[in-house]
Design an enzyme around this catalytic site. Structure first.
Site, PDB file in Angstrom:
ATOM      1  N   ASP A 148      34.591  37.729  39.750  1.00 11.53           N
ATOM      2  CA  ASP A 148      34.638  37.597  38.452  1.00 11.53           C
ATOM      3  C   ASP A 148      35.834  36.937  37.744  1.00 11.53           C
ATOM      4  O   ASP A 148      36.881  37.316  37.795  1.00 11.53           O
ATOM      5  CB  ASP A 148      34.605  39.069  37.828  1.00 11.53           C
ATOM      6  CG  ASP A 148      34.225  39.065  36.413  1.00 11.53           C
ATOM      7  OD1 ASP A 148      33.012  39.177  36.007  1.00 11.53           O
ATOM      8  OD2 ASP A 148      35.272  39.168  35.564  1.00 11.53           O
ATOM      9  N   TYR A 188      40.682  32.536  31.690  1.00  7.66           N
ATOM     10  CA  TYR A 188      41.677  33.092  32.803  1.00  7.66           C
ATOM     11  C   TYR A 188      42.517  32.021  33.368  1.00  7.66           C
ATOM     12  O   TYR A 188      43.262  32.149  33.792  1.00  7.66           O
ATOM     13  CB  TYR A 188      41.025  33.707  33.785  1.00  7.66           C
ATOM     14  CG  TYR A 188      40.056  35.220  33.547  1.00  7.66           C
ATOM     15  CD1 TYR A 188      40.361  35.404  32.092  1.00  7.66           C
ATOM     16  CD2 TYR A 188      39.378  35.688  34.377  1.00  7.66           C
ATOM     17  CE1 TYR A 188      39.541  36.519  31.739  1.00  7.66           C
ATOM     18  CE2 TYR A 188      38.482  36.757  34.105  1.00  7.66           C
ATOM     19  CZ  TYR A 188      38.778  37.372  32.531  1.00  7.66           C
ATOM     20  OH  TYR A 188      37.986  38.481  32.320  1.00  7.66           O
ATOM     21  N   LYS A 218      32.715  32.754  32.287  1.00  9.66           N
ATOM     22  CA  LYS A 218      32.289  33.122  31.009  1.00  9.66           C
ATOM     23  C   LYS A 218      32.444  32.143  30.162  1.00  9.66           C
ATOM     24  O   LYS A 218      33.676  31.331  30.425  1.00  9.66           O
ATOM     25  CB  LYS A 218      33.079  34.475  30.570  1.00  9.66           C
ATOM     26  CG  LYS A 218      32.881  35.517  31.661  1.00  9.66           C
ATOM     27  CD  LYS A 218      33.603  36.878  31.286  1.00  9.66           C
ATOM     28  CE  LYS A 218      33.764  37.905  32.469  1.00  9.66           C
ATOM     29  NZ  LYS A 218      35.324  37.706  33.201  1.00  9.66           N
ATOM     30  N   HIS A 229      31.611  35.481  26.441  1.00  9.08           N
ATOM     31  CA  HIS A 229      32.533  36.358  26.888  1.00  9.08           C
ATOM     32  C   HIS A 229      32.804  37.423  25.533  1.00  9.08           C
ATOM     33  O   HIS A 229      33.082  38.465  26.071  1.00  9.08           O
ATOM     34  CB  HIS A 229      33.839  35.695  26.899  1.00  9.08           C
ATOM     35  CG  HIS A 229      34.921  36.221  27.714  1.00  9.08           C
ATOM     36  ND1 HIS A 229      35.737  35.369  28.545  1.00  9.08           N
ATOM     37  CD2 HIS A 229      35.312  37.410  27.844  1.00  9.08           C
ATOM     38  CE1 HIS A 229      36.605  36.344  29.235  1.00  9.08           C
ATOM     39  NE2 HIS A 229      36.445  37.498  28.845  1.00  9.08           N
TER      40      HIS A 229
HETATM   41  P1  NAD Z   1      41.715  47.156  36.008  1.00  5.33           P
HETATM   42  O1  NAD Z   1      41.389  48.365  35.224  1.00  5.33           O
HETATM   43  O2  NAD Z   1      41.094  47.052  37.338  1.00  5.33           O
HETATM   44  O3  NAD Z   1      43.224  47.337  36.062  1.00  5.33           O
HETATM   45  C1  NAD Z   1      43.853  46.507  36.795  1.00  5.33           C
HETATM   46  C2  NAD Z   1      45.519  47.158  37.302  1.00  5.33           C
HETATM   47  O4  NAD Z   1      45.166  48.317  37.665  1.00  5.33           O
HETATM   48  C3  NAD Z   1      46.113  46.262  38.148  1.00  5.33           C
HETATM   49  O5  NAD Z   1      46.968  45.291  37.391  1.00  5.33           O
HETATM   50  C4  NAD Z   1      47.022  47.052  38.847  1.00  5.33           C
HETATM   51  O6  NAD Z   1      48.208  47.443  38.432  1.00  5.33           O
HETATM   52  C5  NAD Z   1      46.212  48.573  38.814  1.00  5.33           C
HETATM   53  N1  NAD Z   1      45.422  48.840  40.161  1.00  5.33           N
HETATM   54  C6  NAD Z   1      44.477  48.111  40.807  1.00  5.33           C
HETATM   55  N2  NAD Z   1      44.310  48.626  42.040  1.00  5.33           N
HETATM   56  C7  NAD Z   1      44.980  49.619  42.008  1.00  5.33           C
HETATM   57  C8  NAD Z   1      45.185  50.668  42.968  1.00  5.33           C
HETATM   58  N3  NAD Z   1      44.229  50.901  44.135  1.00  5.33           N
HETATM   59  N4  NAD Z   1      46.057  51.778  42.729  1.00  5.33           N
HETATM   60  C9  NAD Z   1      46.777  51.744  41.833  1.00  5.33           C
HETATM   61  N5  NAD Z   1      46.631  50.641  40.595  1.00  5.33           N
HETATM   62  C10 NAD Z   1      45.891  49.810  40.999  1.00  5.33           C
HETATM   63  O7  NAD Z   1      41.630  46.225  34.814  1.00  5.33           O
HETATM   64  P2  NAD Z   1      41.203  44.784  34.479  1.00  5.33           P
HETATM   65  O8  NAD Z   1      42.093  43.928  35.621  1.00  5.33           O
HETATM   66  O9  NAD Z   1      41.481  44.381  33.022  1.00  5.33           O
HETATM   67  O10 NAD Z   1      39.637  44.762  34.734  1.00  5.33           O
HETATM   68  C11 NAD Z   1      39.245  44.408  35.966  1.00  5.33           C
HETATM   69  C12 NAD Z   1      38.310  42.936  35.703  1.00  5.33           C
HETATM   70  O11 NAD Z   1      37.473  42.891  34.650  1.00  5.33           O
HETATM   71  C13 NAD Z   1      39.300  41.787  35.466  1.00  5.33           C
HETATM   72  O12 NAD Z   1      39.975  41.221  36.518  1.00  5.33           O
HETATM   73  C14 NAD Z   1      38.102  40.928  34.910  1.00  5.33           C
HETATM   74  O13 NAD Z   1      37.866  40.156  35.802  1.00  5.33           O
HETATM   75  C15 NAD Z   1      37.303  41.729  34.269  1.00  5.33           C
HETATM   76  N6  NAD Z   1      37.684  41.755  32.464  1.00  5.33           N
HETATM   77  C16 NAD Z   1      36.822  41.439  31.638  1.00  5.33           C
HETATM   78  C17 NAD Z   1      37.304  41.411  30.182  1.00  5.33           C
HETATM   79  C18 NAD Z   1      36.042  40.857  29.411  1.00  5.33           C
HETATM   80  O14 NAD Z   1      36.520  40.783  28.101  1.00  5.33           O
HETATM   81  N7  NAD Z   1      34.996  40.760  29.924  1.00  5.33           N
HETATM   82  C19 NAD Z   1      38.447  41.879  29.992  1.00  5.33           C
HETATM   83  C20 NAD Z   1      39.271  42.459  30.687  1.00  5.33           C
HETATM   84  C21 NAD Z   1      38.842  42.557  32.065  1.00  5.33           C
END
Ligand code: NAD
Length: 278
Positions: A45, A50, A75, A108
């Site tokens: 994704d 990004y 997106k 998005h």
């Molecule tokens: P997330 O909730 O996946 O949090 C990511 C953070 O969690 C990492 O930086 C890391 O510090 C921690 N983490 C990951 N794996 C872990 C583990 N096993 N143990 C402990 N900590 C851990 O948040 P995210 O990255 O914002 O969301 C996931 C994905 O969603 C993004 O990468 C993106 O592709 C998507 N996203 C979309 C939008 C949108 O507006 N459409 C916004 C934000 C994110």
């Protein structure tokens, strides 16, 4: 590692767990995505905003994995909704990704103050008709936004990708989406690490009971709720941990305890409210 797939309302399927690359440094993206593909992820994704579509494309190209085994989402960014610009935007994304189509293309954000998300959705329908996106959907759309695009076009998005984690479960939009056959993708599934989710008794006790990490328990909760998830990490160990969630099942009581973590007043939100992002 076999990752389950879910059916979409347009007849296609999507791997229920993937790898999200929000905030993955463009310079580090090829390495991180290559590692993700090596440990078994097949759904990536990304988004134009990004800035790392080229890294995603480079990792895909060097992986040797047949295109049909991969699921790639990108997106349309907020400043590309107008006129025919969405067509230029998808062409640029495909060029960077080195692909002739994406599996899923999303609007998005609705940017409601600009009054142009219905137009953007009409353009995504054209993009799908041209075969440049196999499926189309939206992100950060709330019920009024969804109602408006469906009323205007009669085309129901395949997915809505929204902020969703135990303290912010978006019950109104998830219920509406379920009724219309729209799959929910949870962004920020781990709460982006912005509150102490892993230390709550509901999560910690389930982790201890199953011999799993708190992150694995939260991801399992999403999967058992039929949400699609793509947790982000740039660390090989966590990439492996986050995909290793198919050998245990949370009990109904454990699910209910995590369900109860939502204060249900919206205060658990960690990202921007869709109506405020324009
Ligand atoms: P997330 O909730 O996946 O949090 C990511 C953070 O969690 C990492 O930086 C890391 O510090 C921690 N983490 C990951 N794996 C872990 C583990 N096993 N143990 C402990 N900590 C851990 O948040 P995210 O990255 O914002 O969301 C996931 C994905 O969603 C993004 O990468 C993106 O592709 C998507 N996203 C979309 C939008 C949108 O507006 N459409 C916004 C934000 C994110």
């Amino acid at each position: 590692m076999t990752i389950p797939t879910l059916s979409l309302n347009d007849g296609h399927t999507i791997p229920q767990l993937g790898y999200g690359v929000f905030k993955v440094d463009p310079a580090d993206t090829e390495r991180a995505v290559s590692e993700a593909l090596e440990v078994g992820y097949r759904h990536i994704d990304t988004a134009a905003i990004y800035g790392n579509e080229e890294g995603v494309g480079a990792a895909i190209a060097s992986s040797g994995i047949p295109r049909g085994e991969l699921f790639v989402t990108t997106k349309l960014w907020n400043d590309r909704h107008d006129g025919d610009d969405p067509h230029a935007a998808i062409a640029e994304s495909l060029e960077k990704l080195g692909l002739d189509r994406v599996d899923l293309y999303l609007v998005h954000w609705p940017t409601p103050a600009k009054e142009n998300y219905v137009h953007a959705w009409e353009k995504l329908i054209e993009i799908r008709e041209k075969g440049l996106a196999t499926s189309i959907g939206v992100s950060n759309f709330l019920v009024p936004h969804l109602e408006r695009i469906v009323a205007a076009t009669q085309v129901v998005p395949a997915v809505d990708q929204i902020e969703l984690h135990p303290a912010y479960q978006q019950r109104e939009v998830t219920a509406w989406a379920a009724d219309k056959g729209i799959r929910i993708e949870s962004w920020g599934p781990l709460g982006q690490g912005k509150y102490d989710l892993f230390g709550t008794p509901a999560v910690a006790e389930a982790a201890a009971a199953h011999g799993k990490s708190p992150a694995q328990v939260v991801l399992r909760w999403h999967l058992q709720k039929d949400f699609i998830v793509f947790p982000k990490s740039v660390h090989a160990e966590r990439l492996r941990e986050n995909i290793d969630v198919f050998d245990f099942t949370l009990t109904d009581a454990e699910i209910a305890a995590i369900d109860a973590l939502d204060p249900q007043d919206g205060s658990g939100r960690v990202g921007t409210h869709p109506n405020e992002f324009n």
